[in-house]
Design an enzyme around this catalytic site. Structure first.
Site, PDB file in Angstrom:
ATOM      1  N   HIS A 224       0.824  -1.212   0.000  1.00 54.24           N
ATOM      2  CA  HIS A 224       0.000   0.000   0.000  1.00 54.24           C
ATOM      3  C   HIS A 224       0.862   1.268   0.000  1.00 54.24           C
ATOM      4  O   HIS A 224       0.444   2.295  -0.527  1.00 54.24           O
ATOM      5  CB  HIS A 224      -0.961  -0.002   1.196  1.00 54.24           C
ATOM      6  CG  HIS A 224      -2.089  -0.993   1.028  1.00 54.24           C
ATOM      7  ND1 HIS A 224      -2.786  -1.525   2.087  1.00 54.24           N
ATOM      8  CD2 HIS A 224      -2.633  -1.560  -0.078  1.00 54.24           C
ATOM      9  CE1 HIS A 224      -3.716  -2.363   1.633  1.00 54.24           C
ATOM     10  NE2 HIS A 224      -3.627  -2.402   0.318  1.00 54.24           N
TER      11      HIS A 224
ATOM     12  N   THR B  41     -11.181  -6.015  -3.755  1.00 54.09           N
ATOM     13  CA  THR B  41     -10.245  -4.980  -3.318  1.00 54.09           C
ATOM     14  C   THR B  41     -10.910  -4.037  -2.331  1.00 54.09           C
ATOM     15  O   THR B  41     -12.130  -3.864  -2.348  1.00 54.09           O
ATOM     16  CB  THR B  41      -9.673  -4.193  -4.523  1.00 54.09           C
ATOM     17  OG1 THR B  41      -8.554  -3.417  -4.080  1.00 54.09           O
ATOM     18  CG2 THR B  41     -10.710  -3.274  -5.171  1.00 54.09           C
ATOM     19  N   THR B  42     -10.082  -3.445  -1.459  1.00 56.11           N
ATOM     20  CA  THR B  42     -10.557  -2.509  -0.437  1.00 56.11           C
ATOM     21  C   THR B  42     -10.380  -1.091  -0.985  1.00 56.11           C
ATOM     22  O   THR B  42      -9.232  -0.643  -1.155  1.00 56.11           O
ATOM     23  CB  THR B  42      -9.703  -2.651   0.850  1.00 56.11           C
ATOM     24  OG1 THR B  42      -9.368  -4.032   1.040  1.00 56.11           O
ATOM     25  CG2 THR B  42     -10.414  -2.103   2.052  1.00 56.11           C
TER      26      THR B  42
ATOM     27  N   GLY C 208      -9.224  -8.291   6.030  1.00 57.31           N
ATOM     28  CA  GLY C 208      -8.349  -7.515   6.915  1.00 57.31           C
ATOM     29  C   GLY C 208      -7.847  -8.393   8.055  1.00 57.31           C
ATOM     30  O   GLY C 208      -8.250  -9.559   8.188  1.00 57.31           O
TER      31      GLY C 208
ATOM     32  N   GLU D 277      -9.915 -17.593  10.407  1.00 55.55           N
ATOM     33  CA  GLU D 277      -8.538 -17.504   9.896  1.00 55.55           C
ATOM     34  C   GLU D 277      -7.525 -17.609  11.030  1.00 55.55           C
ATOM     35  O   GLU D 277      -6.358 -17.902  10.793  1.00 55.55           O
ATOM     36  CB  GLU D 277      -8.373 -16.188   9.117  1.00 55.55           C
ATOM     37  CG  GLU D 277      -7.425 -16.315   7.948  1.00 55.55           C
ATOM     38  CD  GLU D 277      -7.242 -15.033   7.170  1.00 55.55           C
ATOM     39  OE1 GLU D 277      -8.037 -14.088   7.335  1.00 55.55           O
ATOM     40  OE2 GLU D 277      -6.268 -14.973   6.386  1.00 55.55           O
TER      41      GLU D 277
END
Ligand code: 6MZ
Length: 359
Positions: free
Chosen positions: A72, A104-105, A184, A214
């Site tokens: 990012h 995608t964010t 996230g 997760e």
């Protein structure tokens, strides 16, 4: 003997590459080409070694999140986003993917490095769609079908950010946005904060996929997510016995990312990956139809350095699937896409045609 087994390996590599595949769990920024990441890092004056770009792959989930931070920091403009979307479409096509739902964010990014003002979230989505359109206009012959899923980041977004991303997705619903994802850092954020926004998205016809199980110790969250009954789950590595029984009963398809889970330490080995809990060889395909739809996916092909053909190779090798079983595994994924029924049929036909073409 050695020659025979080398031949077998080469045949499997060739098979998984030409196998028509569907990719349902790929994060755009996590799928960045290593070469593009290095180029952008150099242009931004980011030290590649310090930024860990020299290390081949992360070793834990937390290291993977360090890599996303680096990505990012390098992918900072709308132009970069368009490039990532375009290159990912080309890479999927090269790898034999016939249909993909990329997620995608959305982030507010400027149009260029020199620009003063950050763009809007709409401009971010426009940039992704421009990348897809560029691929569509350049490519000749059969093209991979591409759709977009917008992600809510459970670690960074608030409940009202989530509502804004749902509104964004609804504005682009007629232009290829088919669903919403919750992803996230799974050690952060609470499902309850995002559920209302996702309920609203669903009421408006968007499909929902949730990263779930997760990390260890989130059994209550998993139970609440099961009660929500999303259209797909991602990962489901750590699921208690009662939740596993509910998951199997629910019929919700799961996106499974073997290399990502292995390198994130979410599975002790490929052999013990939970694919084996959800898939069993059966002689009759009718019986297999009743089992969980397992969508073999990459997660972050750039970060984990593994394209979808390699994920299929690992599944075949680890769980002794033959070519016919691998083909059925790939084709069953079609049932889990966020496509409308008529679009389903055309993708199904495309997969059949591709298999016939290569016979
Ligand atoms: C949870 C993940 C992820 O959205 O900027 N992401 N979230 N678990 C994972 N398993 C390894 N892999 C990727 O792509 C990068 C973002 O996707 C999510 C993270 O929020 C990451 O920052 P985009 O295109």
């Amino acid at each position: 003997m050695a020659v025979a087994s080398t031949g077998k390996v080469a045949r499997r590599d060739e098979f998984v590459h030409r196998l028509p595949k569907i990719e349902l769990h790929a994060h755009l920024n996590g799928s960045i080409r290593r070469s593009t990441l290095c180029e952008l890092a150099a242009a931004r004056g980011i030290d590649a070694a310090a930024a860990m770009l020299d290390s081949p792959t992360p070793q834990t989930l937390s290291e993977a999140f360090d890599v996303f931070r680096v990505i990012h920091a390098c992918v900072t403009t709308l132009e970069d986003i368009e490039r990532l979307a375009y290159e990912l479409a080309l890479d999927l096509d090269d790898d034999g993917v016939v249909y993909a739902e990329i997620r995608t964010t959305p982030r507010a990014l400027p149009a260029s490095l020199a620009a003063q003002n950050a763009g809007t979230l709409d401009e971010y989505v426009e940039a992704v769609l421009r990348g897809f359109a560029r691929y569509d206009s350049k490519q000749e012959g059969d093209k991979a079908g591409l759709r977009l899923i917008l992600s809510i980041d459970r670690a960074k977004h608030t409940a009202s950010d989530a509502e804004a991303i749902v509104d964004l997705a609804l504005r682009f619903q007629t232009r290829g946005v088919v669903g919403m994802d919750l992803s996230g850092d799974p050690t952060k954020g609470e499902w309850a904060a995002f559920e209302p926004a996702l309920q609203r998205a669903r009421l408006h016809g968007l499909k929902i996929t949730l990263h779930a199980g997760e990390v260890r110790g989130r059994d209550d969250e998993m139970a609440a997510m099961l009660a929500f009954h999303p259209d797909r789950f991602g990962h489901c590595c750590f699921v208690s016995a009662p939740n596993l029984a509910l998951l199997k009963q629910s019929g919700v398809p799961i996106e499974l990312c073997l290399t990502s889970n292995l390198l994130s330490n979410s599975t002790p080995s490929l052999e013990r990956h939970h694919f084996r809990d959800h898939y069993t060889h059966v002689d009759s395909h009718a019986e297999q139809e009743e089992r969980t739809v397992c969508c073999i996916s990459t997660d972050d092909s750039g970060v984990f350095n593994s394209p979808l053909s390699n994920e299929f190779r690992l599944v075949m090798q680890t769980f002794a699937l033959d070519e016919e079983q691998a083909f059925h595994l790939a084709r069953r994924t079609l049932q889990a896409t966020f496509l409308t029924p008529s679009a389903h049929n055309s993708t199904n036909e495309a997969m059949n045609q591709l298999m016939r073409k290569d016979d």
